[in-house]
Design a protein around this motif. Structure first.
Motif, mmCIF file in Angstrom:
data_model
loop_
_atom_site.group_PDB
_atom_site.id
_atom_site.type_symbol
_atom_site.label_atom_id
_atom_site.label_comp_id
_atom_site.label_asym_id
_atom_site.label_seq_id
_atom_site.Cartn_x
_atom_site.Cartn_y
_atom_site.Cartn_z
ATOM 1 N N ALA A 37 0.816 -0.887 -0.040
ATOM 2 C CA ALA A 37 -0.349 -0.586 0.153
ATOM 3 C C ALA A 37 1.103 1.417 0.127
ATOM 4 O O ALA A 37 0.176 1.894 -0.803
ATOM 5 C CB ALA A 37 -0.424 -0.054 0.897
ATOM 6 N N PHE A 38 1.989 1.091 1.219
ATOM 7 C CA PHE A 38 3.031 2.364 0.585
ATOM 8 C C PHE A 38 4.075 2.467 -0.782
ATOM 9 O O PHE A 38 3.911 3.530 -1.073
ATOM 10 C CB PHE A 38 3.779 2.285 2.240
ATOM 11 C CG PHE A 38 4.875 3.155 2.021
ATOM 12 C CD1 PHE A 38 4.322 4.833 3.187
ATOM 13 C CD2 PHE A 38 5.760 3.598 1.673
ATOM 14 C CE1 PHE A 38 4.627 5.626 2.664
ATOM 15 C CE2 PHE A 38 7.097 4.109 1.645
ATOM 16 C CZ PHE A 38 6.360 5.501 2.365
ATOM 17 N N ARG A 40 2.462 2.027 -3.205
ATOM 18 C CA ARG A 40 1.379 1.974 -4.403
ATOM 19 C C ARG A 40 0.759 3.502 -4.273
ATOM 20 O O ARG A 40 1.035 4.764 -5.320
ATOM 21 C CB ARG A 40 -0.085 0.874 -4.408
ATOM 22 C CG ARG A 40 -1.255 1.664 -5.120
ATOM 23 C CD ARG A 40 -2.353 0.568 -4.857
ATOM 24 N NE ARG A 40 -3.348 1.359 -6.101
ATOM 25 C CZ ARG A 40 -4.776 1.009 -5.381
ATOM 26 N NH1 ARG A 40 -4.869 0.954 -3.868
ATOM 27 N NH2 ARG A 40 -5.319 1.868 -6.228
ATOM 28 N N TYR A 41 0.877 4.011 -2.858
ATOM 29 C CA TYR A 41 0.568 5.479 -2.834
ATOM 30 C C TYR A 41 1.373 6.594 -2.535
ATOM 31 O O TYR A 41 1.310 7.927 -3.070
ATOM 32 C CB TYR A 41 -0.763 5.376 -0.988
ATOM 33 C CG TYR A 41 -1.693 5.053 -1.720
ATOM 34 C CD1 TYR A 41 -2.634 5.374 -2.415
ATOM 35 C CD2 TYR A 41 -1.812 3.663 -0.406
ATOM 36 C CE1 TYR A 41 -3.905 4.875 -2.290
ATOM 37 C CE2 TYR A 41 -3.623 3.057 -0.220
ATOM 38 C CZ TYR A 41 -4.179 3.553 -0.660
ATOM 39 O OH TYR A 41 -5.674 3.049 -1.824
ATOM 40 N N SER A 42 2.329 6.206 -2.729
ATOM 41 C CA SER A 42 3.824 6.606 -2.914
ATOM 42 C C SER A 42 4.275 7.093 -4.669
ATOM 43 O O SER A 42 4.068 8.358 -4.374
ATOM 44 C CB SER A 42 5.213 6.024 -2.197
ATOM 45 O OG SER A 42 5.238 6.060 -1.250
ATOM 46 N N ARG A 43 3.686 6.474 -5.630
ATOM 47 C CA ARG A 43 3.902 6.101 -6.756
ATOM 48 C C ARG A 43 2.592 7.338 -7.668
ATOM 49 O O ARG A 43 2.575 8.105 -8.100
ATOM 50 C CB ARG A 43 4.286 4.840 -7.911
ATOM 51 C CG ARG A 43 4.835 4.851 -8.258
ATOM 52 C CD ARG A 43 4.653 3.718 -8.863
ATOM 53 N NE ARG A 43 4.680 2.377 -7.847
ATOM 54 C CZ ARG A 43 3.493 1.312 -8.068
ATOM 55 N NH1 ARG A 43 3.593 0.690 -9.282
ATOM 56 N NH2 ARG A 43 3.411 0.391 -7.810
ATOM 57 N N ASP A 44 1.525 7.130 -6.182
ATOM 58 C CA ASP A 44 0.097 7.521 -6.895
ATOM 59 C C ASP A 44 0.378 9.264 -6.079
ATOM 60 O O ASP A 44 -0.377 10.268 -7.071
ATOM 61 C CB ASP A 44 -0.717 6.863 -5.751
ATOM 62 C CG ASP A 44 -2.379 7.460 -6.640
ATOM 63 O OD1 ASP A 44 -2.159 8.481 -7.370
ATOM 64 O OD2 ASP A 44 -3.261 6.828 -6.071
ATOM 65 N N GLY A 45 0.914 9.377 -5.179
ATOM 66 C CA GLY A 45 1.419 11.040 -5.194
ATOM 67 C C GLY A 45 0.127 11.421 -4.306
ATOM 68 O O GLY A 45 -0.216 12.125 -3.889
ATOM 69 N N SER A 46 -0.552 9.791 -3.544
ATOM 70 C CA SER A 46 -1.406 10.785 -2.661
ATOM 71 C C SER A 46 -0.968 10.694 -1.232
ATOM 72 O O SER A 46 -2.185 11.730 -0.627
ATOM 73 C CB SER A 46 -1.889 8.864 -2.102
ATOM 74 O OG SER A 46 -3.152 9.169 -3.843
ATOM 75 N N PHE A 47 0.500 11.280 -1.339
ATOM 76 C CA PHE A 47 1.221 11.565 0.376
ATOM 77 C C PHE A 47 0.570 13.184 0.270
ATOM 78 O O PHE A 47 1.133 13.439 1.123
ATOM 79 C CB PHE A 47 2.003 10.454 0.690
ATOM 80 C CG PHE A 47 1.956 9.275 1.067
ATOM 81 C CD1 PHE A 47 1.326 9.033 1.569
ATOM 82 C CD2 PHE A 47 2.471 8.425 0.690
ATOM 83 C CE1 PHE A 47 0.230 7.869 2.616
ATOM 84 C CE2 PHE A 47 2.300 7.077 0.738
ATOM 85 C CZ PHE A 47 0.989 6.307 2.142
ATOM 86 N N THR A 57 -2.235 16.910 9.477
ATOM 87 C CA THR A 57 -1.940 15.787 10.101
ATOM 88 C C THR A 57 -1.057 16.195 11.343
ATOM 89 O O THR A 57 -0.978 14.493 11.877
ATOM 90 C CB THR A 57 -0.915 15.696 9.033
ATOM 91 O OG1 THR A 57 -1.320 15.698 7.597
ATOM 92 C CG2 THR A 57 0.364 14.150 8.922
#
Length: 102
Positions: A37-38, A40-47, A57
């Motif tokens: 998940a980390f 995937r979301y790192s690649r996605d730019g979701s963070f 945060t």
């Protein structure tokens, strides 16, 4: 007393409970899931949303840490019959409020 009665085994003669195996499997699978998940979301730019809302945060992180510490301290004070349902009630009330506003 015979010599056999004075012998103390160096290790337990009982088999380890199955819970240890299940706990290890859950830990490994949970770690793998979090890693995927980390990634995937790192690649996605979701963070990037977290960086854009640093104050939110930080407040969430402080509240989560305080809740975990307080919950750990209350373990010896209140019985399990009180502590286990309490978070469930809080989550149900929060879900009902969220559903009403959605």
């Amino acid at each position: 007393m015979t010599a056999e009665q004075n012998v103390v085994p160096l290790r337990s003669t009982h088999a380890a409970p199955v819970v240890f195996g299940a706990g290890a499997a859950i830990g490994v699978l949970g770690g793998m899931t979090m890693s995927v998940a980390f990634a995937r979301y790192s690649r996605d730019g979701s963070f990037a949303v977290l960086g854009a809302n640093l104050r939110f945060t930080a407040v969430m992180a402080v509240g989560s840490t305080a809740g975990a510490v307080l919950g750990g301290l209350l373990l010896g004070v209140f019985p399990d019959l009180v502590l286990i349902p309490a978070p469930a009630v809080i989550l149900l009330v929060s879900a009902a409020k969220l559903a009403r506003h959605a």
